[in-house]
Design a protein around this motif. Sequence first.
Motif, PDB file in Angstrom:
ATOM      1  N   GLY A   1       0.796  -1.212   0.000  1.00 38.98           N
ATOM      2  CA  GLY A   1       0.000   0.000   0.000  1.00 38.98           C
ATOM      3  C   GLY A   1       0.829   1.262   0.000  1.00 38.98           C
ATOM      4  O   GLY A   1       1.652   1.470   0.890  1.00 38.98           O
ATOM      5  N   LEU A   2       0.654   2.079  -1.028  1.00 40.06           N
ATOM      6  CA  LEU A   2       1.282   3.385  -1.162  1.00 40.06           C
ATOM      7  C   LEU A   2       2.821   3.330  -1.072  1.00 40.06           C
ATOM      8  O   LEU A   2       3.442   4.025  -0.267  1.00 40.06           O
ATOM      9  CB  LEU A   2       0.748   4.359  -0.097  1.00 40.06           C
ATOM     10  N   PRO A   3       3.467   2.482  -1.891  1.00 41.43           N
ATOM     11  CA  PRO A   3       4.936   2.466  -1.899  1.00 41.43           C
ATOM     12  C   PRO A   3       5.479   3.768  -2.484  1.00 41.43           C
ATOM     13  O   PRO A   3       4.837   4.395  -3.332  1.00 41.43           O
ATOM     14  CB  PRO A   3       5.260   1.266  -2.793  1.00 41.43           C
ATOM     15  N   ASP A   4       6.660   4.157  -2.051  1.00 37.12           N
ATOM     16  CA  ASP A   4       7.277   5.400  -2.535  1.00 37.12           C
ATOM     17  C   ASP A   4       8.324   5.152  -3.617  1.00 37.12           C
ATOM     18  O   ASP A   4       8.457   5.933  -4.551  1.00 37.12           O
ATOM     19  CB  ASP A   4       7.948   6.155  -1.379  1.00 37.12           C
ATOM     20  N   THR A   5       9.090   4.061  -3.495  1.00 39.29           N
ATOM     21  CA  THR A   5      10.230   3.871  -4.391  1.00 39.29           C
ATOM     22  C   THR A   5       9.862   3.222  -5.708  1.00 39.29           C
ATOM     23  O   THR A   5      10.425   3.545  -6.749  1.00 39.29           O
ATOM     24  CB  THR A   5      11.310   3.025  -3.698  1.00 39.29           C
ATOM     25  N   ILE A   6       8.917   2.282  -5.690  1.00 40.44           N
ATOM     26  CA  ILE A   6       8.445   1.611  -6.911  1.00 40.44           C
ATOM     27  C   ILE A   6       6.931   1.612  -6.865  1.00 40.44           C
ATOM     28  O   ILE A   6       6.333   1.006  -5.976  1.00 40.44           O
ATOM     29  CB  ILE A   6       8.954   0.165  -7.011  1.00 40.44           C
ATOM     30  N   LYS A   7       6.308   2.263  -7.823  1.00 41.92           N
ATOM     31  CA  LYS A   7       4.853   2.409  -7.786  1.00 41.92           C
ATOM     32  C   LYS A   7       4.144   1.545  -8.812  1.00 41.92           C
ATOM     33  O   LYS A   7       3.063   1.885  -9.289  1.00 41.92           O
ATOM     34  CB  LYS A   7       4.480   3.882  -7.975  1.00 41.92           C
ATOM     35  N   THR A   8       4.752   0.421  -9.157  1.00 44.05           N
ATOM     36  CA  THR A   8       4.122  -0.551 -10.045  1.00 44.05           C
ATOM     37  C   THR A   8       4.150  -1.907  -9.362  1.00 44.05           C
ATOM     38  O   THR A   8       4.769  -2.085  -8.311  1.00 44.05           O
ATOM     39  CB  THR A   8       4.865  -0.650 -11.387  1.00 44.05           C
ATOM     40  N   SER A   9       3.480  -2.881  -9.991  1.00 52.25           N
ATOM     41  CA  SER A   9       3.429  -4.224  -9.412  1.00 52.25           C
ATOM     42  C   SER A   9       4.804  -4.883  -9.347  1.00 52.25           C
ATOM     43  O   SER A   9       4.959  -5.911  -8.677  1.00 52.25           O
ATOM     44  CB  SER A   9       2.466  -5.098 -10.213  1.00 52.25           C
ATOM     45  N   ALA A  10       5.794  -4.297 -10.007  1.00 57.40           N
ATOM     46  CA  ALA A  10       7.161  -4.819  -9.888  1.00 57.40           C
ATOM     47  C   ALA A  10       7.631  -4.780  -8.441  1.00 57.40           C
ATOM     48  O   ALA A  10       8.539  -5.534  -8.063  1.00 57.40           O
ATOM     49  CB  ALA A  10       8.104  -4.010 -10.773  1.00 57.40           C
ATOM     50  N   ALA A  11       7.025  -3.924  -7.629  1.00 61.33           N
ATOM     51  CA  ALA A  11       7.400  -3.862  -6.214  1.00 61.33           C
ATOM     52  C   ALA A  11       6.954  -5.106  -5.458  1.00 61.33           C
ATOM     53  O   ALA A  11       7.624  -5.555  -4.522  1.00 61.33           O
ATOM     54  CB  ALA A  11       6.785  -2.617  -5.572  1.00 61.33           C
ATOM     55  N   ALA A  12       5.816  -5.690  -5.854  1.00 59.98           N
ATOM     56  CA  ALA A  12       5.278  -6.851  -5.149  1.00 59.98           C
ATOM     57  C   ALA A  12       5.766  -8.174  -5.725  1.00 59.98           C
ATOM     58  O   ALA A  12       5.716  -9.204  -5.043  1.00 59.98           O
ATOM     59  CB  ALA A  12       3.752  -6.810  -5.188  1.00 59.98           C
ATOM     60  N   ALA A  13       6.231  -8.169  -6.974  1.00 60.17           N
ATOM     61  CA  ALA A  13       6.576  -9.421  -7.659  1.00 60.17           C
ATOM     62  C   ALA A  13       7.654 -10.242  -6.957  1.00 60.17           C
ATOM     63  O   ALA A  13       7.499 -11.459  -6.798  1.00 60.17           O
ATOM     64  CB  ALA A  13       6.971  -9.120  -9.106  1.00 60.17           C
ATOM     65  N   PRO A  14       8.786  -9.652  -6.545  1.00 57.38           N
ATOM     66  CA  PRO A  14       9.821 -10.480  -5.899  1.00 57.38           C
ATOM     67  C   PRO A  14       9.320 -11.162  -4.628  1.00 57.38           C
ATOM     68  O   PRO A  14       9.676 -12.313  -4.356  1.00 57.38           O
ATOM     69  CB  PRO A  14      10.933  -9.471  -5.589  1.00 57.38           C
ATOM     70  N   THR A  15       8.499 -10.467  -3.862  1.00 53.27           N
ATOM     71  CA  THR A  15       7.983 -11.050  -2.616  1.00 53.27           C
ATOM     72  C   THR A  15       6.984 -12.157  -2.919  1.00 53.27           C
ATOM     73  O   THR A  15       6.956 -13.191  -2.233  1.00 53.27           O
ATOM     74  CB  THR A  15       7.335  -9.961  -1.746  1.00 53.27           C
ATOM     75  N   PHE A  16       6.153 -11.957  -3.954  1.00 54.01           N
ATOM     76  CA  PHE A  16       5.253 -13.023  -4.389  1.00 54.01           C
ATOM     77  C   PHE A  16       6.053 -14.272  -4.723  1.00 54.01           C
ATOM     78  O   PHE A  16       5.713 -15.382  -4.307  1.00 54.01           O
ATOM     79  CB  PHE A  16       4.453 -12.573  -5.606  1.00 54.01           C
ATOM     80  N   SER A  17       7.138 -14.102  -5.487  1.00 54.47           N
ATOM     81  CA  SER A  17       7.958 -15.243  -5.897  1.00 54.47           C
ATOM     82  C   SER A  17       8.575 -15.947  -4.688  1.00 54.47           C
ATOM     83  O   SER A  17       8.573 -17.179  -4.594  1.00 54.47           O
ATOM     84  CB  SER A  17       9.056 -14.773  -6.854  1.00 54.47           C
ATOM     85  N   LYS A  18       9.093 -15.166  -3.732  1.00 56.37           N
ATOM     86  CA  LYS A  18       9.692 -15.749  -2.526  1.00 56.37           C
ATOM     87  C   LYS A  18       8.677 -16.561  -1.740  1.00 56.37           C
ATOM     88  O   LYS A  18       8.946 -17.681  -1.305  1.00 56.37           O
ATOM     89  CB  LYS A  18      10.249 -14.633  -1.622  1.00 56.37           C
ATOM     90  N   ILE A  19       7.501 -15.977  -1.558  1.00 60.84           N
ATOM     91  CA  ILE A  19       6.483 -16.639  -0.731  1.00 60.84           C
ATOM     92  C   ILE A  19       5.947 -17.888  -1.422  1.00 60.84           C
ATOM     93  O   ILE A  19       5.780 -18.941  -0.793  1.00 60.84           O
ATOM     94  CB  ILE A  19       5.351 -15.656  -0.398  1.00 60.84           C
ATOM     95  N   MET A  20       5.691 -17.789  -2.743  1.00 56.82           N
ATOM     96  CA  MET A  20       5.198 -18.963  -3.455  1.00 56.82           C
ATOM     97  C   MET A  20       6.239 -20.069  -3.454  1.00 56.82           C
ATOM     98  O   MET A  20       5.911 -21.252  -3.228  1.00 56.82           O
ATOM     99  CB  MET A  20       4.815 -18.590  -4.887  1.00 56.82           C
ATOM    100  N   SER A  21       7.495 -19.721  -3.662  1.00 56.85           N
ATOM    101  CA  SER A  21       8.567 -20.724  -3.663  1.00 56.85           C
ATOM    102  C   SER A  21       8.663 -21.410  -2.302  1.00 56.85           C
ATOM    103  O   SER A  21       8.780 -22.640  -2.213  1.00 56.85           O
ATOM    104  CB  SER A  21       9.904 -20.059  -4.021  1.00 56.85           C
ATOM    105  N   GLN A  22       8.635 -20.622  -1.228  1.00 57.51           N
ATOM    106  CA  GLN A  22       8.715 -21.198   0.113  1.00 57.51           C
ATOM    107  C   GLN A  22       7.513 -22.070   0.417  1.00 57.51           C
ATOM    108  O   GLN A  22       7.634 -23.129   1.045  1.00 57.51           O
ATOM    109  CB  GLN A  22       8.823 -20.079   1.155  1.00 57.51           C
ATOM    110  N   THR A  23       6.342 -21.665  -0.053  1.00 53.82           N
ATOM    111  CA  THR A  23       5.128 -22.447   0.175  1.00 53.82           C
ATOM    112  C   THR A  23       5.215 -23.800  -0.511  1.00 53.82           C
ATOM    113  O   THR A  23       4.903 -24.843   0.091  1.00 53.82           O
ATOM    114  CB  THR A  23       3.897 -21.679  -0.338  1.00 53.82           C
ATOM    115  N   LEU A  24       5.635 -23.806  -1.760  1.00 55.95           N
ATOM    116  CA  LEU A  24       5.752 -25.066  -2.500  1.00 55.95           C
ATOM    117  C   LEU A  24       6.786 -25.984  -1.864  1.00 55.95           C
ATOM    118  O   LEU A  24       6.616 -27.216  -1.835  1.00 55.95           O
ATOM    119  CB  LEU A  24       6.132 -24.775  -3.956  1.00 55.95           C
TER     120      LEU A  24
END
Length: 578
Positions: free
Chosen positions: A536-559
């Motif tokens: 919510g309301l990021p300052d440094t990256i204001k596109t979904s590229a900000a959330a993508a690395p964390t999505f990848s980390k969490i999905m990888s750890q979940t699997l």
Amino acid sequence: MNERRRAQRRLTVTLLALFAIVAVFSVRLVDIQVVQASTLNADAAGKRSINEITYGTRGSIVDSDGTVLAYSVNRYDIKVAPNILLKRGVTERLTNNLADIAELTGQDPDDLLKILTDDPESNFAYLVKGIDTETFRAVRNLNIAGLAFEPRPTRLYPNGAIAGNLVGFVGTDGAQAGTELMEDECLASTNGTSIYERSADGVRLPNSTVTLEEPIDGGTVRLTIDSDLQWFVQQALAEQAIATKSDWATAWVVRVKDGHIMAAADWPTVDPNDVSSAPRDALGARAFTTPYEPGSTFKAMSMAMLLDAGVAAPDTQIVAKGRFELPTGEVISDAWDHPDLNYTLAGTLVNSSNTGVAALVDRLSQEARYEYMERFGVGSRTAVGFAGESAGISRPVSDWQGSDRYNIMFGQGVSATTAQVAGIYQTLGNGGVRMPLTLIEGCELPDGTVQKAEPVEPVRVVSEYAADSIVQILENTVTQGGLSQTVQIPGYRIAAKTGTAEVAQPGIGYGSDRIVSVAGVAPAEDPQYAVIVTLGLPDTIKTSAAAAPTFSKIMSQTLTTFRVTPSTEPAPQIPLTW
């Protein structure tokens, strides 16, 4: 003769006096033993008999593996009557007793003496509060006359902030938030009562305690979350939220087949052991309580509607205009400038084209779109029923105006919680069947009886064909689209969708602030888990590229955590243009 008569008179008077005295004592004895017997007995018992509460223990909250997230222990307060202990003054014996107590409790003997002498006529004071059971037993074993011990149940959260948003906390007025509040009926204990007798100097008489009513302990609440995964998700989320200078963030992991919530993280969050240090808006679970405009993560749902209704197919051809002008004068455009583009439905979704969505959705009536949204759970609280949960904002068709008929389909002019968006992707991953989201498995009572949560029937939202087709299209977001460099996980087929939503400000309209998300499922050929990350309301990256690395980390750890079998076939390549 006269002397003899005088002697008889004295004897008579003496006998009469003795008789009168005996009569008086007899009357008094009858009064005490018969007339006032019950009252005097009650008064005597009241002075030597003491009622006390015997505390039941509040139940524990555990994760899916039984790891304890919240439990209760007894702490003890030591009470004294200064007027009794100081009856003989500050003696050497009293000083030694205070020194022995202080050695066990870690206090200064002078401080204990000050407590007694501050009000020497008082019949009540606390020497120390909140000592643990081991210290309590050690002090009690000193056998010091005049001490009384009062148990005080205390709530502990051994994992601190891990799952603190879900567990909640207990305050001085009882359960305040989260599972503690939702499941208070299960967790709450019932106190008992007992009575004991004490001596004149206030010491409990041995073997005098009689239990009047036994206490009843609370039950154990089992959550669906995995505390180890929850820890990882919270750490990954906090790291990225801080790096992007976001105001807030959420991340969820949901098991697709049954809707069980395996992890649900918020940032910032609350440590139930130290509630006062958390921001006020972090005292609950933001993913349940705070809706936002979800943006393009909604497009997967919108395209699934069209496929299910049979009014479009993945290869349906449309023209995504550079500017989609409405009769009202309003203009719909994409996040990037482009000429008219020849997209398929799949290409519209993979490239997240607003104008492409606008070209497609009029194939379905507005009423039908709204009904589909309702079936996906938009505008309704989840089955979890979390404390303070929001239903979001989903306006009826009669309130749609101007561009609403298009904007809502790409996540604007509508609000949803992270929980609701997670439910959408669980539904798509589960062949179109929405399973009720579940956080609480049930309550186990002290007698071993297990009370399962009331079952909620699954809902067939769209056909298996429609759901599976959307998942395959979303795979191409990872293989051909904007997520190809950040979301791919070696060995697994991932289906995901980005969302970059503008934030409306009252009286101003949409400004420069953004809420960015990535949501998806894996493995795509047989989805097991749905993951959504929102910043919510990021300052440094204001596109979904900000959330993508964390999505990848969490999905990888979940699997990895749940040992999901890797994919054996490559993702299908679907035509995106014509």
